[in-house]
Write a protein that holds these residues in place. Structure first.
Motif, short mmCIF file in Angstrom:
data_model
loop_
_atom_site.label_atom_id
_atom_site.label_comp_id
_atom_site.label_asym_id
_atom_site.label_seq_id
_atom_site.Cartn_x
_atom_site.Cartn_y
_atom_site.Cartn_z
N GLY A 15 32.03 33.17 34.28
CA GLY A 15 33.35 32.73 33.90
C GLY A 15 33.54 31.25 34.14
O GLY A 15 32.63 30.55 34.59
N SER A 16 34.73 30.82 33.83
CA SER A 16 35.04 29.41 34.00
C SER A 16 35.74 29.23 35.34
O SER A 16 35.97 30.19 36.07
CB SER A 16 35.95 28.94 32.88
OG SER A 16 37.20 29.60 33.02
N LYS A 17 36.11 28.00 35.59
CA LYS A 17 36.75 27.73 36.86
C LYS A 17 38.06 28.52 36.99
O LYS A 17 38.43 28.96 38.06
CB LYS A 17 37.04 26.22 36.93
CG LYS A 17 37.37 25.76 38.33
CD LYS A 17 37.56 24.25 38.37
CE LYS A 17 38.06 23.85 39.74
NZ LYS A 17 38.79 22.59 39.73
N ASN A 18 38.72 28.72 35.89
CA ASN A 18 40.04 29.35 35.95
C ASN A 18 40.05 30.83 35.62
O ASN A 18 41.08 31.48 35.76
CB ASN A 18 41.01 28.64 35.01
CG ASN A 18 41.30 27.25 35.50
OD1 ASN A 18 41.31 27.00 36.70
ND2 ASN A 18 41.48 26.33 34.57
N ALA A 19 38.95 31.32 35.15
CA ALA A 19 38.92 32.74 34.80
C ALA A 19 37.49 33.24 34.98
O ALA A 19 36.58 32.77 34.31
CB ALA A 19 39.36 32.96 33.36
N LYS A 20 37.31 34.12 35.94
CA LYS A 20 35.95 34.61 36.17
C LYS A 20 36.01 36.08 36.54
O LYS A 20 37.04 36.58 36.99
CB LYS A 20 35.25 33.80 37.25
CG LYS A 20 36.06 33.56 38.49
CD LYS A 20 35.51 32.37 39.26
CE LYS A 20 36.46 31.97 40.37
NZ LYS A 20 36.11 30.78 41.07
N VAL A 21 34.88 36.71 36.33
CA VAL A 21 34.88 38.16 36.50
C VAL A 21 33.54 38.63 37.04
O VAL A 21 32.51 38.00 36.84
CB VAL A 21 35.21 38.83 35.13
CG1 VAL A 21 34.08 38.61 34.15
CG2 VAL A 21 35.50 40.32 35.30
N ASN A 22 33.60 39.70 37.78
CA ASN A 22 32.38 40.35 38.24
C ASN A 22 32.58 41.84 38.07
O ASN A 22 33.63 42.38 38.41
CB ASN A 22 32.12 40.04 39.72
CG ASN A 22 30.83 40.66 40.21
OD1 ASN A 22 29.76 40.15 39.96
ND2 ASN A 22 30.96 41.78 40.89
N ASN A 30 36.08 43.01 39.48
CA ASN A 30 36.80 42.04 40.27
C ASN A 30 36.97 40.81 39.41
O ASN A 30 36.03 40.35 38.77
CB ASN A 30 35.99 41.70 41.54
CG ASN A 30 36.34 40.35 42.11
OD1 ASN A 30 35.52 39.44 42.09
ND2 ASN A 30 37.55 40.21 42.60
N SER A 31 38.18 40.29 39.34
CA SER A 31 38.33 39.06 38.57
C SER A 31 39.32 38.14 39.25
O SER A 31 40.10 38.55 40.11
CB SER A 31 38.80 39.38 37.14
OG SER A 31 40.04 40.02 37.18
N GLU A 32 39.21 36.89 38.88
CA GLU A 32 40.07 35.90 39.51
C GLU A 32 40.56 34.93 38.44
O GLU A 32 39.76 34.44 37.62
CB GLU A 32 39.28 35.14 40.58
CG GLU A 32 40.14 34.22 41.41
CD GLU A 32 39.33 33.49 42.46
OE1 GLU A 32 38.73 34.17 43.33
OE2 GLU A 32 39.27 32.26 42.39
N PHE A 33 41.86 34.70 38.44
CA PHE A 33 42.44 33.78 37.48
C PHE A 33 43.28 32.75 38.22
O PHE A 33 44.01 33.08 39.15
CB PHE A 33 43.35 34.53 36.50
CG PHE A 33 42.61 35.53 35.67
CD1 PHE A 33 41.93 35.16 34.53
CD2 PHE A 33 42.55 36.85 36.10
CE1 PHE A 33 41.22 36.09 33.80
CE2 PHE A 33 41.85 37.79 35.37
CZ PHE A 33 41.18 37.41 34.21
N THR A 34 43.13 31.51 37.79
CA THR A 34 43.91 30.46 38.42
C THR A 34 44.81 29.84 37.37
O THR A 34 44.40 29.56 36.24
CB THR A 34 42.98 29.37 38.98
OG1 THR A 34 42.02 30.01 39.80
CG2 THR A 34 43.75 28.37 39.80
#
Lengths: 451, 1082
Positions: free
Chosen positions: B381-388, B413-417
């Motif tokens: 993913g990118s800095k602002n949107a990533k996933v596992n 699991n994912s993370e968004f900024t």
């Protein structure tokens, strides 16, 4: 909170009755403790906690004795809760008093078991006692309390409406009071109580003795106090006695077996018709002509072991094999019936030298077994006492009397002196030692001297 | 420093300046002072400057390079100007003529964007870009590159004329910059004040296992992991720093911030596991932390190119050890002898020979069993949107007939900024099924008489069984075929966090989540007639339970720096609830082959239970750092639990910890031996509330019915069964720790050592009270104090010799346990029965340790009647009596320890401990070119095991088969020290309360040995096979165990509780497994 109204007090009492059916009281394992040490029983060499008492090799680590102790006190705790909590409940005073007396009756049954089996034990009369680490009461103190309570409980009603059958009555209290007197050699007091029961005319022997040992004729006219069993999926309602004593062939555990001695004792005297004692047919099924078990000829069922002696008493012998294998015994335990009253009465009177009323009572028992009557004057006092011992062994075989009679009469050395299979009997085995775990948990408790 | 170097210097007009004037210009604009020898630089040429802005370092380079001088910015606001080293004298700007490009990856081929590459001996350096690539111009083709990255060992690489280099960095276990997860946050290891052990994914996934617990066994100092058994899917028992409670000693498990269960997660999904061992680290978890806290962090979404990893293995397991039992002929001969010795009729009528070899139950019961695991993981993913995201399947057949474990798990699991907000969610599902053994089949395999045939077609069900006086045991083969006993768990864990960075360094975080566990037990028994044991009806029972828990936590943390001081503040509130409800039903009389409750025709019954439990908390922490020299942490947590009565509901748990980094003191001379040296000390108060629910209240049990009336209808009965404990309060624990962390030899060798002492007060236990109280169960009481103290060492060593890279790590733990106070003082607790109805073997009392073995000592075997007659006691009145009157030659002589003239339970004495003197583990990792070798040993020393299996087959508590040891039993013709066989055992040879079956439980096991070969590492090379990384390996588990213990497995833990520890009641044996595995990255 609980213990707030009449219903809850009744529920507490019901729960106390249900404690009679705990495993180590009047249920599977309790019956082993109550019977296995007698000379009429042989224990299967399987579980050391069962066969060690039978062979008099037991010690304080025996878990069967421990759990009997524990179950008795669980019953006592429940009874004490009912007694203590009744005080704060507003309800019909008469029923409230009955409930308290019934609870005391049940509590005394528990102390009776403790006195019979352990001789000495702590006396706990409150659900919130001053100490959790009681000292033990002496043998005399235990019996005094038992007598006191049964005497008080004698104020219970003579009978109840039919929806309350099973509750303790005045007569149950008096019969157990008399039994307590017998254990203390208080013959005249025993006679007085028993005479009252006999004279009441409320009880009579069932014509067929087997009606006391099946599920057909429960709470009958011979019955004075019965522990109620029924088939239900609710817990602890089935009598487990049957499966523990049933033959292996239907999945029973045959934990105990009748001894050769008792089988011969039954055959000592033939009936007036020259047949076996009626109680022998009601107690055993063996290889006699026409014998049937589980709806199959005996010889066929035990084809590989034709010498087998099966118990008929308390067994589902007349069911099919498949049905009997389910082990659903609903048979009530008649722990006090009129034949107890008669033989206790005969014994107490004989001890007092009153041979005539003694013989009359014995003859009632004999006649039902189809034995001839004893003529008055034909026997000495000692012969009558001997006859009573013989009749008790037969009448109450497997009902938890024989072993305690041996102890009560002090005849252990005579009975076991020639018993090659059980050479280790000594008087100290008359009572279980106080369980080791109880001693470990309570430093105020001291092991009995013999141990 | 970087700030000063990059400071802009403004040139307001074109001019030419002397070097001294340049220095003055910089000084004026940056406040930096210059230190230099004027005589050495006076030859420097004047510099021509154009109008504009120039960086300070560019300006200095321009001045000093022509005269071969260099400079250094110091902390004290000065710039030191000095002569360049001779070696660098050849270098000039024009000499930077050789260009090298390449990539930097970790051992797995994962790109490491942000790694630093510096040409050795110069300031010339670059940073690896987002895709993991770099380009650097170096002086010549012989330059050396120094590559460094946080968390990895710095590496020097010779260019040797290559223009394209792939540089692989090894993770550095001793790295002080390693980030360690602590409660509600993370901290650099160098800033850690408490005792925290950590293990990363690479070590966890080395051990192929059904659960996380066994993967960490032996890997961390102070953490003892024992397995309940070798059964597939079986859980483990984890103890941190010994046993501080007589009740539950399970640590608190937190997975991604959610209290959870360690058994409901695939080891493949774990990124790291941290164990908070000392009171100070754990106190932030307050009332649940007394047994330590295990923090599990699952794999995070990572920035970078999408990447797919596929890992799989396949293995075969077999029973590692056989216990020798008699064949049929031996069994018949010995059993008959046991009857004859007691004057009984022999049980078997035919001659022993006629029974032959009989049935080998172990051969029938155990077989070679496969296990397999397949795991797919992709992330990116990118800095602002990533996933596992991953999916994992594991299937292991048991070596015992019809047992096994199967697991399927998936997670995302994912993370968004977005601006100041970061959103992160975890969602995982875990489905498992276990096929269990029935009727204690493992033990029965040894006990089953070998004279009994496996099959008997005349019997309903078709199996042979025991008969007559034989112990009523199920043939294990019949049990495993006729009975089905399955456990299924469907587990969902979800959480969602929002982080809001309100202002710089102030983070407000909301974490909300929960777990849902649907449990299901299925039991089915086909109708059977197996010897003595019969059941004419098919029967079934099912139990469904639902356990749901949720948690809401809010935290705020703020970092505040003032000069050399750094403060970190944390404040939080938490609220949790757990609810459980189950329903079960049973019935019998089902038609053959139908397995649903509804088909029951008889005995139908249903039941159900429910409970709830809530916990509310507030907590806070201050972490203070003065100049990287003095560190201090203080935490406090206040918990309120529904498990206690009103007056004891709330409790406060504070802690304090300090650390001193001596190596950062000015007096600590920079030494080549010691690179870092930190001393730690901590104090914490913790709680334990694991007593189950409602234990304080006087519960009324409402199922005590009794029938009344001529028609016998059930009356409703209810009463109080157990004594209440209204004064129950928390178990409290005070834990102290001092420790040191040393890093040596250029950070290649690190040592951590701790000494700890923890004191538990007000222990919660069901204390045996006199049975005369009439309580059906013993009530809980706060009854005593236990102290645990011990040492922990962990050593880690890395070394590279040429192409060979080595890592060795080892740990050692000691626990000294003592019961300081118990109940009234003379209270004792007996436990540890090794067998149904057998006597207890362990004792817990004041002054001793928890559950020490307390047994009658054996003293050989009487070889003659004379020896028995001579073994006498003389009482006070001078009367002589035999101590063992029931003994005959061949019986055991017991020691009359209390000298009362007879052998009773009063002769029990301390006989050893189930607790080891120390436990240890060590592992090594060797990498050589494309090969890698990993080995892992663990062991324990000085503990005793009561061998309940030997008791069962040598102690003859029942009519069973026997161990071959009894072939040497004493007879008049065979004067041995193995006691005679006896069915009735009047002398008590077979009592479990003697030390006859007590054995040394020390062991050393090679738990894992793995050899790998990396076929290719063409990271990001799409031109080739498309496979970035391919590794294959072979491995062996439990290859050998060195032990004197004669049972299946010395590494046992009795699942029936602490007081029964070290009592082997016949558990499922371990399998020895060989595996082949492959790891692929795309």
């Amino acid at each position: 909170t609980f213990w707030g109204n009449a219903d809850e007090l009744e529920q507490g009492l019901t729960a106390t009755y249900s404690a009679l059916k705990q495993t180590y009281l009047w249920n599977s394992q309790g019956f082993k403790n109550m019977n296995s040490r007698g000379d009429d029983i042989v224990a299967r060499i399987q579980n050391p906690h069962i066969y060690q008492p039978d062979l008099f090799l037991n010690d304080p680590s025996n878990t069967f004795a421990r759990d009997m102790w524990k179950n008795a006190y669980i019953l006592i705790f429940r009874a004490n809760q009912v007694i203590d909590n009744s005080q704060n409940i507003e309800m019909n005073d008469q029923r409230k008093q009955e409930i308290v007396l019934e609870a005391k009756f049940l509590r005394s049954l528990a102390y009776f078991v403790l006195a019979q089996n352990f001789q000495q034990a702590p006396l706990i009369l409150s659900s919130d006692p001053e100490t959790r680490f009681p000292e033990k009461a002496s043998e005399a103190e235990l019996w005094t309390q038992i007598e006191k309570d049964f005497m008080e409980v004698s104020q219970l009603p003579e009978n109840y409406s039919s929806d309350m059958t099973g509750h303790a009555t005045k007569w149950a209290a008096k019969a157990f009071l008399a039994k307590s007197y017998l254990y203390r050699g208080k013959w005249q007091l025993a006679v007085d109580e028993l005479q009252g029961i006999i004279d009441s005319g409320q009880f009579s022997l069932m014509p067929d003795v087997y009606d006391n040992w099946n599920s057909e004729n429960e709470n009958n006219e011979e019955s004075i106090f019965e522990i109620q069993y029924m088939f239900s999926t609710a817990s602890n309602q089935i009598n487990q006695r049957e499966i523990h004593f049933a033959p292996a062939a239907i999945g029973g555990y045959y934990v105990l077996s009748p001894s050769d001695w008792i089988f011969e004792e039954f055959q000592k005297e033939k009936t007036v018709d020259g047949d076996f004692d009626a109680r022998m047919y009601a107690t055993f099924i063996w290889n006699y002509p026409g014998a049937e078990i589980y709806q199959v000829p005996f010889t066929e069922f035990f084809s590989d072991n034709p010498d087998y002696i099966a118990w008929k008493k308390f067994q589902l012998w007349d069911k099919s094999i498949a049905e009997a294998s389910l082990h659903r015994s609903e048979i009530n335990e008649r722990i006090m019936r009129y034949s107890h009253v008669l033989l206790m009465y005969a014994e107490a009177q004989a001890e007092l030298g009153n041979l005539s009323p003694s013989i009359q009572a014995i003859n009632e028992i004999r006649n039902r077994a189809k034995l001839s009557s004893i003529q008055e004057g034909s026997m000495t006092q000692n012969e009558i006492l001997e006859e009573i011992r013989h009749q008790r062994a037969l009448e109450f075989h497997l009902e938890g009397e024989r072993w305690y009679d041996i102890v009560r009469w002090g005849i252990g050395n005579d009975v076991f002196s020639n018993n090659l299979e059980r050479p280790d009997y000594m008087e100290k085995f008359n009572y279980f030692p106080i369980p080791q775990e109880e001693l470990d948990a309570n430093s105020n408790l001291i092991q009995n001297d013999e141990w | 420093k970087g700030v000063a170097q990059n400071a802009d210097v403004v040139i307001n007009t074109n001019k030419t300046l002397s070097i001294k004037q340049v220095f003055q210009l910089i000084n004026k604009q940056t406040d930096y002072k210059f230190i230099y020898r004027h005589d050495l630089i006076k030859s420097a040429p004047d510099i021509h400057l154009e109008k504009g802005v120039i960086k300070a370092y560019e300006l200095l380079d321009k001045c000093l390079t022509p005269i071969n001088f260099t400079y250094e910015f110091t902390d004290k606001g000065t710039i030191v100007v000095m002569e360049k080293q001779i070696t660098n004298s050849l270098q000039s700007i024009e000499a930077l003529q050789f260009q090298v490009s390449g990539k930097v990856t970790d051992m797995d081929g994962e790109m490491l964007p942000g790694a630093n590459i510096v040409e050795k001996g110069t300031a010339n350096g670059v940073t690896v870009d987002f895709d993991g690539n770099f380009v650097i111009d170096v002086a010549d083709e012989n330059a050396i590159l120094v590559v460094s990255y946080i968390g990895f060992a710095t590496k020097e690489v010779a260019v040797n004329g290559q223009i394209n280099i792939t540089i692989t960095l090894a993770e550095s276990a001793s790295a002080l910059d390693e980030i360690v997860v602590v409660g509600y946050g993370t901290v650099k290891r160098s800033d850690l004040t408490g005792a925290v052990s950590s293990i990363k994914q690479d070590k966890i996934e080395k051990v192929a296992s059904g659960n996380v617990g066994s993967a960490i066994q032996g890997q961390m100092a102070g953490v003892q992991v024992t397995s309940n058994s070798g059964k597939p899917g079986e859980g483990v028992d984890v103890k941190i720093r010994g046993t501080s409670s007589l009740g539950s000693n399970d640590p608190l498990y937190i997975i991604d911030g959610i209290p959870s269960n360690i058994n409901n997660i695939s080891p493949n999904d774990v990124e790291s596991i941290e164990v908070l061992k000392d009171g100070a680290s754990a106190a932030i978890y307050g009332s649940r932390a007394a047994n330590g806290v295990v923090l599990i962090t699952t794999k995070r979404a990572r920035e970078g190119k999408f990447r797919l990893d596929v890992n799989g293995y396949y293995g075969l397991g077999s029973i590692g050890k056989n216990i020798s039992v008699m064949n049929a002929e031996q069994h018949v001969r010995t059993m008959n002898q046991a009857y004859i010795n007691d004057g009984l009729q022999p049980f078997y009528e035919n001659s022993p020979e006629s029974y032959g070899v009989g049935t080998n139950w172990s051969e029938e019961f155990y077989s070679v069993a496969p296990m397999a695991n397949l795991n797919l993981n992709y992330s990116g993913g990118s800095k602002n949107a990533k996933v596992n995201s991953s999916i994992d399947y594991f299937n292991q057949d048991g070596i015992a007939l019809n047992t096994g474990f199967e697991r399927l798990s998936a997670r995302i699991n994912s993370e968004f900024t977005k601006g100041k907000f970061t959103f992160n969610e975890n969602l995982s599902a875990y489905l498992s099924q276990t096929n269990n053994e029935s009727q204690s089949s493992v033990k029965r395999t040894l006990e089953m008489p070998t004279t009994v045939p496996v099959y008997n077609e005349n019997n309903l069900g078709g199996y042979g069984g025991t008969y007559g006086d034989m112990f009523d045991i199920f043939s294990p083969i019949a049990a495993q075929n006729l009975f089905t006993n399955n456990t299924k768990n469907d587990f969902i864990r979800a959480n969602f966090t929002v982080n809001y960075e309100a202002i710089e360094k102030l983070n407000i975080k909301l974490n909300t989540g929960g777990t849902l566990n649907n449990g299901y037990n299925f039991n089915h028994a086909q109708r059977y007639d197996v010897g003595t044991l019969k059941s004419p009806l098919n029967s079934i029972s099912e139990n469904r339970s639902r356990n749901i828990s949720w948690i809401v936590e809010g935290t705020a943390d703020y970092e505040w720096k003032i000069e050399k001081q750094t403060f970190n503040f944390l404040l939080g509130v938490s609220s949790q609830k757990e609810s459980y409800r189950n329903t079960s039903g049973s019935g019998s009389g089902l038609p053959d082959g139908i397995f649903v409750l509804g088909a029951s025709t008889q005995d139908m019954s249903v039941s159900g239970t429910e409970w709830n439990h809530t916990l509310a908390s507030q907590f806070g922490r201050i972490h203070y750092n003065y100049d990287e020299r003095y560190l201090l942490s203080a935490t406090v947590r206040r918990d309120g639990s529904s498990r206690f009565a009103e007056k004891n509901k709330w409790a406060v748990f504070p802690s304090l910890a300090m650390a001193w980094r001596i190596s950062n003191e000015s007096f600590f001379s920079e030494s080549s031996v010691i690179n870092d040296f930190k001393l730690r000390a901590s104090y914490g108060e913790l709680g334990n509330q694991e007593i189950g629910n409602y234990a304080y209240s006087a519960l009324i049990n409402s199922s005590q019915h009794y029938p009344f009336g001529m028609d016998q209808s059930l009356d409703f009965g209810a009463t109080q069964l157990n004594l209440a404990s209204p004064n129950l309060k928390w178990e409290s624990n005070i834990s102290k720790d001092i420790g040191l962390d040393i890093s040596m030899l250029r950070n290649t060798l690190s040592v951590t050592a701790d000494y700890y002492e923890s004191n538990s007060n007000d222990l919660l236990l069901r204390v045996p009270i006199p049975m005369s109280n009439g309580s059906a169960q013993f009530p809980y009481q706060n009854i005593g104090k236990i102290r645990n103290r011990g040492f922990e060492f962990a050593v880690n060593w890395n070394k590279e010799i040429g192409d060979l890279r080595m890592n060795l790590s080892t740990n050692l733990t000691t626990v000294n346990n003592k019961v300081i106070k118990l109940g009234t003082g003379d209270q004792i607790i007996m436990a540890g029965s090794p067998y149904h109805l057998a006597e207890n073997t362990t004792l817990t009392k004041q002054g001793g340790e928890v559950g020490e073995f307390f047994l009658i000592k054996t003293d050989g075997v009487f070889q003659s009647q004379e020896e028995i007659n001579n073994y006498t006691h003389i009482d006070e009145s001078g009367i002589t009596s035999l101590i063992q009157p029931n003994a005959v030659p061949g019986d055991i002589r017991f020691k009359d320890a209390n000298n009362d003239g007879s052998i009773t339970s009063g002769d029990r004495v301390y006989a050893g401990s189930a607790m080891p003197d120390f436990t240890y583990g060590f592992n090594f990792q060797l990498d050589w070119r494309k090969f890698d070798l990993y080995g892992f040993f663990n062991g324990s020393h000085g503990n005793k095991i009561f061998n309940g299996t030997a008791y069962a087959i040598e102690g003859l508590p029942n009519f069973t088969n026997m161990g071959t040891k009894l072939l040497d039993a004493w007879t008049p013709d065979n004067l041995s020290n193995v006691p005679r066989v006896s069915r009735l055992d009047p002398n008590g040879n077979n009592r479990s309360s003697s030390d006859r079956f007590l054995e040394d439980g020390s062991y050393l096991r090679l738990k894992e040995l793995q050899l790998g070969y990396t076929v290719s590492t063409n990271k990001n090379d799409d031109t080739n096979t498309g496979i970035d990384h391919l590794r294959i390996y072979v491995s062996a588990q439990n290859l050998f165990t060195i032990t004197n213990y004669s049972g299946y497995n010395p590494d046992i833990y009795s699942s029936s509780g602490l007081l029964n520890r070290g009592v082997d009641t016949g558990i499922y044996p371990y399998s020895k497994t060989f595996m082949l595995g492959v790891q692929i990255s795309l």
